[in-house]
Design an enzyme around this catalytic site. Sequence first.
Site, mmCIF file in Angstrom:
data_model
loop_
_atom_site.group_PDB
_atom_site.id
_atom_site.type_symbol
_atom_site.label_atom_id
_atom_site.label_comp_id
_atom_site.label_asym_id
_atom_site.label_seq_id
_atom_site.Cartn_x
_atom_site.Cartn_y
_atom_site.Cartn_z
ATOM 1 N N LYS A 1 -9.176 -37.782 -66.050
ATOM 2 C CA LYS A 1 -9.616 -37.226 -67.329
ATOM 3 C C LYS A 1 -8.623 -36.206 -67.870
ATOM 4 O O LYS A 1 -8.411 -36.115 -69.083
ATOM 5 C CB LYS A 1 -11.010 -36.606 -67.179
ATOM 6 C CG LYS A 1 -12.111 -37.622 -66.944
ATOM 7 C CD LYS A 1 -12.194 -38.637 -68.081
ATOM 8 C CE LYS A 1 -13.358 -39.598 -67.898
ATOM 9 N NZ LYS A 1 -13.466 -40.586 -69.007
ATOM 10 N N ALA B 1 -8.459 -35.878 -62.164
ATOM 11 C CA ALA B 1 -7.063 -36.174 -62.497
ATOM 12 C C ALA B 1 -6.973 -37.183 -63.635
ATOM 13 O O ALA B 1 -6.133 -37.053 -64.538
ATOM 14 C CB ALA B 1 -6.339 -36.700 -61.258
ATOM 15 N N ASN C 1 -14.170 -45.562 -74.404
ATOM 16 C CA ASN C 1 -15.274 -44.985 -73.657
ATOM 17 C C ASN C 1 -15.319 -45.458 -72.201
ATOM 18 O O ASN C 1 -15.876 -44.765 -71.343
ATOM 19 C CB ASN C 1 -16.600 -45.346 -74.348
ATOM 20 C CG ASN C 1 -17.796 -45.083 -73.476
ATOM 21 O OD1 ASN C 1 -18.180 -43.946 -73.243
ATOM 22 N ND2 ASN C 1 -18.412 -46.166 -72.974
ATOM 23 N N TYR D 1 -11.353 -38.593 -60.420
ATOM 24 C CA TYR D 1 -11.984 -38.508 -61.741
ATOM 25 C C TYR D 1 -11.385 -37.359 -62.553
ATOM 26 O O TYR D 1 -11.030 -37.535 -63.729
ATOM 27 C CB TYR D 1 -13.491 -38.319 -61.585
ATOM 28 C CG TYR D 1 -14.245 -38.346 -62.891
ATOM 29 C CD1 TYR D 1 -14.536 -39.549 -63.513
ATOM 30 C CD2 TYR D 1 -14.655 -37.171 -63.504
ATOM 31 C CE1 TYR D 1 -15.222 -39.585 -64.720
ATOM 32 C CE2 TYR D 1 -15.333 -37.183 -64.698
ATOM 33 C CZ TYR D 1 -15.625 -38.400 -65.308
ATOM 34 O OH TYR D 1 -16.296 -38.416 -66.503
ATOM 35 N N ASP E 1 -11.083 -56.711 -69.249
ATOM 36 C CA ASP E 1 -10.696 -55.632 -68.344
ATOM 37 C C ASP E 1 -9.679 -54.770 -69.081
ATOM 38 O O ASP E 1 -8.597 -55.245 -69.443
ATOM 39 C CB ASP E 1 -10.086 -56.227 -67.069
ATOM 40 C CG ASP E 1 -9.722 -55.174 -66.035
ATOM 41 O OD1 ASP E 1 -9.626 -53.991 -66.388
ATOM 42 O OD2 ASP E 1 -9.536 -55.548 -64.863
ATOM 43 N N ILE E 2 -9.999 -53.487 -69.300
ATOM 44 C CA ILE E 2 -9.110 -52.648 -70.102
ATOM 45 C C ILE E 2 -7.816 -52.305 -69.374
ATOM 46 O O ILE E 2 -6.893 -51.754 -69.997
ATOM 47 C CB ILE E 2 -9.802 -51.356 -70.563
ATOM 48 C CG1 ILE E 2 -10.187 -50.479 -69.363
ATOM 49 C CG2 ILE E 2 -11.002 -51.665 -71.435
ATOM 50 C CD1 ILE E 2 -10.579 -49.072 -69.753
#
Length: 295
Positions: free
Chosen positions: A157, A155, A89, A153, A62-63
């Site tokens: 990015k 916010a 990614n 999404y 889990d990143i």
Amino acid sequence: MRDSPLTDRTVVVTGAARGLGAALARELARRHARIALLGHEQAALDAVAATLPTPSLALEADITDPAALHTAARTIRARLGPPSVVIANAGIAQAGPIESADPHAWRRVIEVNLTGSAFTAQAFLPDLLHTRGYHLQIASTAALGAVPMMSAYCASKAGAEAFTHALRAETAHRGVAVGIAYLNWLDTDMLRDLHTHPSLQEPRRLLPPPARRLLPASRAAARLARAVEQRRTAVYLPAWTRLAQPARALLPPLVTRLARARRRHRPPGPPLTQTGPLGPGGLADQTRAFRRDTP
């Protein structure tokens, strides 16, 4: 391919179980790189690794968990060698009005796309400093121009873009190159239900027809692999999206005007609702997060 600078180099790809991450793993392996695949779904990671022609390692992680990332970094270093390239990614998405958004689901998008990207860079930075390597952040044209119904999404990015610029400034004098990829709509599992979610169709309809097209993941992967070989600072896919960069100050008022006009002329119907996590990857992340938070 035989003369690729990636030959016998270790490359880490997060979110590699499917979609763009899996396509990137295959494309980079064709360039004779050793591939470390990170993601939630061990079986899917193993399946991708089995298709690669070069040494590979599939690790479930889990990143958003720094300890898990540091453990993965040590394992990769020991088994494949210190990474020369890290591609952040992994990402998730959902769509819907902010007024009905579940706070925990909204926050999870930020945690994965922004915080997880930062933790990924932190965990592998010692290796990149050692190899004078390259870090590539997969971002989105959503970082250049936000659209309605995708507040979390967009916010996340935009935050990932700012983080990437800060990381580049911190590490440039130490030999590490840092790049960012601005991608438009990709034909991946994340958007497999594109036409069944009105809340996802809404922002897409604000775009001109060329900007609505889905770019095949394999084509995007080939372009990104070349960018990795060249240690590019910025990549735009499709190439015409570069035009949004100098025009980004004009985009918010333009999007607002278009959205207002569209909603004014929208036929009466049920209110737009939440999509929930998009695609199998989003569902896998939701399941993992639920298990982690459940006593």
